[in-house]
Design a protein around this motif. Structure first.
Motif, PDB file in Angstrom:
ATOM      1  N   ILE A 132       0.831  -1.204   0.000  1.00 33.68           N
ATOM      2  CA  ILE A 132       0.000   0.000   0.000  1.00 33.68           C
ATOM      3  C   ILE A 132       0.868   1.257   0.000  1.00 33.68           C
ATOM      4  O   ILE A 132       0.606   2.214  -0.748  1.00 33.68           O
ATOM      5  N   LEU A 133       1.915   1.256   0.809  1.00 35.42           N
ATOM      6  CA  LEU A 133       2.819   2.402   0.845  1.00 35.42           C
ATOM      7  C   LEU A 133       3.640   2.513  -0.433  1.00 35.42           C
ATOM      8  O   LEU A 133       3.945   3.618  -0.891  1.00 35.42           O
ATOM      9  N   ALA A 134       3.988   1.375  -1.047  1.00 35.22           N
ATOM     10  CA  ALA A 134       4.725   1.407  -2.307  1.00 35.22           C
ATOM     11  C   ALA A 134       3.870   2.004  -3.426  1.00 35.22           C
ATOM     12  O   ALA A 134       4.378   2.753  -4.280  1.00 35.22           O
ATOM     13  N   PHE A 135       2.577   1.688  -3.450  1.00 32.55           N
ATOM     14  CA  PHE A 135       1.682   2.328  -4.415  1.00 32.55           C
ATOM     15  C   PHE A 135       1.635   3.840  -4.175  1.00 32.55           C
ATOM     16  O   PHE A 135       1.636   4.634  -5.117  1.00 32.55           O
ATOM     17  N   GLN A 136       1.601   4.242  -2.898  1.00 38.81           N
ATOM     18  CA  GLN A 136       1.570   5.670  -2.589  1.00 38.81           C
ATOM     19  C   GLN A 136       2.838   6.366  -3.074  1.00 38.81           C
ATOM     20  O   GLN A 136       2.778   7.474  -3.619  1.00 38.81           O
ATOM     21  N   GLU A 137       3.978   5.719  -2.896  1.00 36.78           N
ATOM     22  CA  GLU A 137       5.249   6.306  -3.331  1.00 36.78           C
ATOM     23  C   GLU A 137       5.286   6.537  -4.841  1.00 36.78           C
ATOM     24  O   GLU A 137       5.927   7.476  -5.319  1.00 36.78           O
ATOM     25  N   VAL A 161      -6.674   2.449  -6.730  1.00 39.95           N
ATOM     26  CA  VAL A 161      -7.722   2.210  -5.738  1.00 39.95           C
ATOM     27  C   VAL A 161      -7.454   0.860  -5.093  1.00 39.95           C
ATOM     28  O   VAL A 161      -7.261  -0.142  -5.786  1.00 39.95           O
ATOM     29  N   GLY A 162      -7.427   0.828  -3.755  1.00 39.17           N
ATOM     30  CA  GLY A 162      -7.225  -0.420  -3.030  1.00 39.17           C
ATOM     31  C   GLY A 162      -8.520  -0.937  -2.442  1.00 39.17           C
ATOM     32  O   GLY A 162      -9.498  -0.192  -2.289  1.00 39.17           O
ATOM     33  N   CYS A 163      -8.538  -2.221  -2.096  1.00 42.44           N
ATOM     34  CA  CYS A 163      -9.745  -2.830  -1.540  1.00 42.44           C
ATOM     35  C   CYS A 163      -9.375  -4.035  -0.686  1.00 42.44           C
ATOM     36  O   CYS A 163      -8.506  -4.828  -1.067  1.00 42.44           O
ATOM     37  N   SER A 164     -10.030  -4.181   0.464  1.00 44.31           N
ATOM     38  CA  SER A 164      -9.930  -5.403   1.256  1.00 44.31           C
ATOM     39  C   SER A 164     -11.288  -5.675   1.878  1.00 44.31           C
ATOM     40  O   SER A 164     -12.214  -4.862   1.775  1.00 44.31           O
ATOM     41  N   THR A 165     -11.406  -6.814   2.559  1.00 46.51           N
ATOM     42  CA  THR A 165     -12.679  -7.175   3.175  1.00 46.51           C
ATOM     43  C   THR A 165     -12.830  -6.602   4.580  1.00 46.51           C
ATOM     44  O   THR A 165     -13.723  -7.002   5.325  1.00 46.51           O
ATOM     45  N   ASP A 166     -11.983  -5.654   4.942  1.00 46.12           N
ATOM     46  CA  ASP A 166     -12.129  -4.944   6.217  1.00 46.12           C
ATOM     47  C   ASP A 166     -13.215  -3.874   6.091  1.00 46.12           C
ATOM     48  O   ASP A 166     -13.643  -3.496   4.997  1.00 46.12           O
ATOM     49  N   GLY A 205       3.258   0.543  12.473  1.00 42.01           N
ATOM     50  CA  GLY A 205       2.626  -0.446  11.603  1.00 42.01           C
ATOM     51  C   GLY A 205       1.476   0.078  10.778  1.00 42.01           C
ATOM     52  O   GLY A 205       0.757  -0.712  10.146  1.00 42.01           O
ATOM     53  N   GLY A 206       1.300   1.400  10.759  1.00 42.44           N
ATOM     54  CA  GLY A 206       0.181   1.987  10.029  1.00 42.44           C
ATOM     55  C   GLY A 206       0.555   2.429   8.633  1.00 42.44           C
ATOM     56  O   GLY A 206       1.682   2.248   8.169  1.00 42.44           O
ATOM     57  N   ILE A 207      -0.408   3.056   7.966  1.00 39.25           N
ATOM     58  CA  ILE A 207      -0.214   3.537   6.588  1.00 39.25           C
ATOM     59  C   ILE A 207      -0.561   5.022   6.482  1.00 39.25           C
ATOM     60  O   ILE A 207      -1.068   5.475   5.464  1.00 39.25           O
ATOM     61  N   GLU A 208      -0.285   5.747   7.544  1.00 34.71           N
ATOM     62  CA  GLU A 208      -0.545   7.188   7.534  1.00 34.71           C
ATOM     63  C   GLU A 208       0.144   7.835   6.327  1.00 34.71           C
ATOM     64  O   GLU A 208       1.281   7.510   5.999  1.00 34.71           O
ATOM     65  N   ASP A 228      -0.782 -15.232  -4.202  1.00 30.80           N
ATOM     66  CA  ASP A 228      -1.163 -15.808  -2.923  1.00 30.80           C
ATOM     67  C   ASP A 228      -0.785 -14.831  -1.801  1.00 30.80           C
ATOM     68  O   ASP A 228      -0.020 -13.876  -2.007  1.00 30.80           O
ATOM     69  N   PHE A 229      -1.297 -15.090  -0.613  1.00 34.64           N
ATOM     70  CA  PHE A 229      -1.142 -14.171   0.511  1.00 34.64           C
ATOM     71  C   PHE A 229       0.303 -13.784   0.829  1.00 34.64           C
ATOM     72  O   PHE A 229       0.581 -12.613   1.092  1.00 34.64           O
ATOM     73  N   PRO A 230       1.276 -14.708   0.817  1.00 37.45           N
ATOM     74  CA  PRO A 230       2.635 -14.335   1.232  1.00 37.45           C
ATOM     75  C   PRO A 230       3.440 -13.604   0.166  1.00 37.45           C
ATOM     76  O   PRO A 230       4.550 -13.149   0.446  1.00 37.45           O
ATOM     77  N   LEU A 231       2.898 -13.500  -1.057  1.00 41.83           N
ATOM     78  CA  LEU A 231       3.689 -13.021  -2.187  1.00 41.83           C
ATOM     79  C   LEU A 231       3.331 -11.583  -2.547  1.00 41.83           C
ATOM     80  O   LEU A 231       2.324 -11.325  -3.203  1.00 41.83           O
ATOM     81  N   GLY A 232       4.180 -10.648  -2.121  1.00 44.64           N
ATOM     82  CA  GLY A 232       3.951  -9.247  -2.428  1.00 44.64           C
ATOM     83  C   GLY A 232       4.120  -8.956  -3.908  1.00 44.64           C
ATOM     84  O   GLY A 232       4.952  -9.557  -4.585  1.00 44.64           O
ATOM     85  N   ARG A 233       3.321  -8.022  -4.401  1.00 42.45           N
ATOM     86  CA  ARG A 233       3.341  -7.733  -5.842  1.00 42.45           C
ATOM     87  C   ARG A 233       4.409  -6.705  -6.191  1.00 42.45           C
ATOM     88  O   ARG A 233       4.957  -6.020  -5.327  1.00 42.45           O
ATOM     89  N   ASN A 234       4.681  -6.572  -7.484  1.00 45.44           N
ATOM     90  CA  ASN A 234       5.672  -5.638  -8.004  1.00 45.44           C
ATOM     91  C   ASN A 234       4.953  -4.373  -8.483  1.00 45.44           C
ATOM     92  O   ASN A 234       4.241  -4.400  -9.491  1.00 45.44           O
ATOM     93  N   ILE A 235       5.121  -3.275  -7.769  1.00 38.65           N
ATOM     94  CA  ILE A 235       4.418  -2.036  -8.102  1.00 38.65           C
ATOM     95  C   ILE A 235       4.955  -1.441  -9.396  1.00 38.65           C
ATOM     96  O   ILE A 235       4.201  -0.875 -10.200  1.00 38.65           O
ATOM     97  N   ASP A 236       6.252  -1.585  -9.626  1.00 44.53           N
ATOM     98  CA  ASP A 236       6.824  -1.071 -10.874  1.00 44.53           C
ATOM     99  C   ASP A 236       6.213  -1.765 -12.082  1.00 44.53           C
ATOM    100  O   ASP A 236       6.011  -1.149 -13.136  1.00 44.53           O
TER     101      ASP A 236
END
Length: 210
Positions: free
Chosen positions: A55-60, A73-78, A94-97, A158-166
């Motif tokens: 989420i922070l990498a997308f912001q950067e 645009v991000g989305c989760s089931t929260d 641990g936040g995303i301020e 899958d859950f453990p695999l972070g995506r590549n923003i670039d």
């Protein structure tokens, strides 16, 4: 999971947090139709571990997406309240301020289901009771939607695999290039590199030069 590529993106109206601080009740991607490319991504849960890095990498990179006529645009089931609490938490805790793009709340899990990224399935046990098999949260799905609301690219981790923003940014560049010039983008293409004509002669010329 069936692909959504070349199909209309599922439509929704849901609560979201925008600008990092304001809850709205009826956020929709329809507002971007005819105006913007949309990078719509799902992540599993707020207040977790891999998710804030993405989420922070997308912001950067947000300004780079915006320069290419794209919104993120991000989305989760929260819930939207949980989104807001996380957005109000400093990074050191641990936040995303500081994140300013919208975060959609899919508490009913219908958006994740319609996009095919819910991490499990509802079924019934032998007594007819509703059960869920798997994880009732979203996988790391990323969808690139064109200005007409059609999905042109999707990738699901899958859950453990972070995506590549670039690479998400590269796909926006590739889609814009294809639409503008009518060329196709070969393997490992990035903005500024040579593309090629989708003809036998065009392919032969490109391959001979590379």
């Amino acid at each position: 999971m069936a692909t959504l590529v070349n199909k209309p993106a599922p439509r929704f109206s849901a609560p979201a947090v925008i600008n990092g601080e304001e809850i709205v009740g009826n956020f929709s991607l329809d507002q971007y139709l005819g105006k913007k490319y949309v990078v719509f991504f799902f992540y599993p849960k707020d207040f977790t571990f891999v998710c804030p890095t993405e989420i922070l990498a997308f912001q950067e990179k947000l300004a780079e997406f915006e320069k290419r006529d794209a919104v993120v645009v991000g989305c989760s089931t929260d819930s939207e309240e949980t989104h807001l609490a996380w957005l109000s938490t400093p990074k050191g805790q641990g936040g995303i301020e500081g994140v300013t793009y919208p975060l959609v709340a899919d508490l009913a899990k219908t958006i994740a289901t319609n996009f095919g990224v819910l991490g499990g399935d509802y079924s019934y046990d032998e007594n007819g009771n509703l059960i869920f098999e798997g994880a009732p949260i979203a996988l790391r799905g990323t969808f690139l939607i064109n200005k007409e609301g059609i999905v042109k690219h999707q990738v699901v981790n899958d859950f453990p695999l972070g995506r590549n923003i670039d690479d998400a940014l590269r796909m926006v560049e590739a889609l814009a290039h294809v639409e503008k010039y009518g060329e196709v983008c070969p393997a490992n293409w990035s903005e500024g590199k040579e593309a090629m004509n989708a003809t036998k002669e065009g392919v032969a010329t490109y391959l001979a030069a590379h």
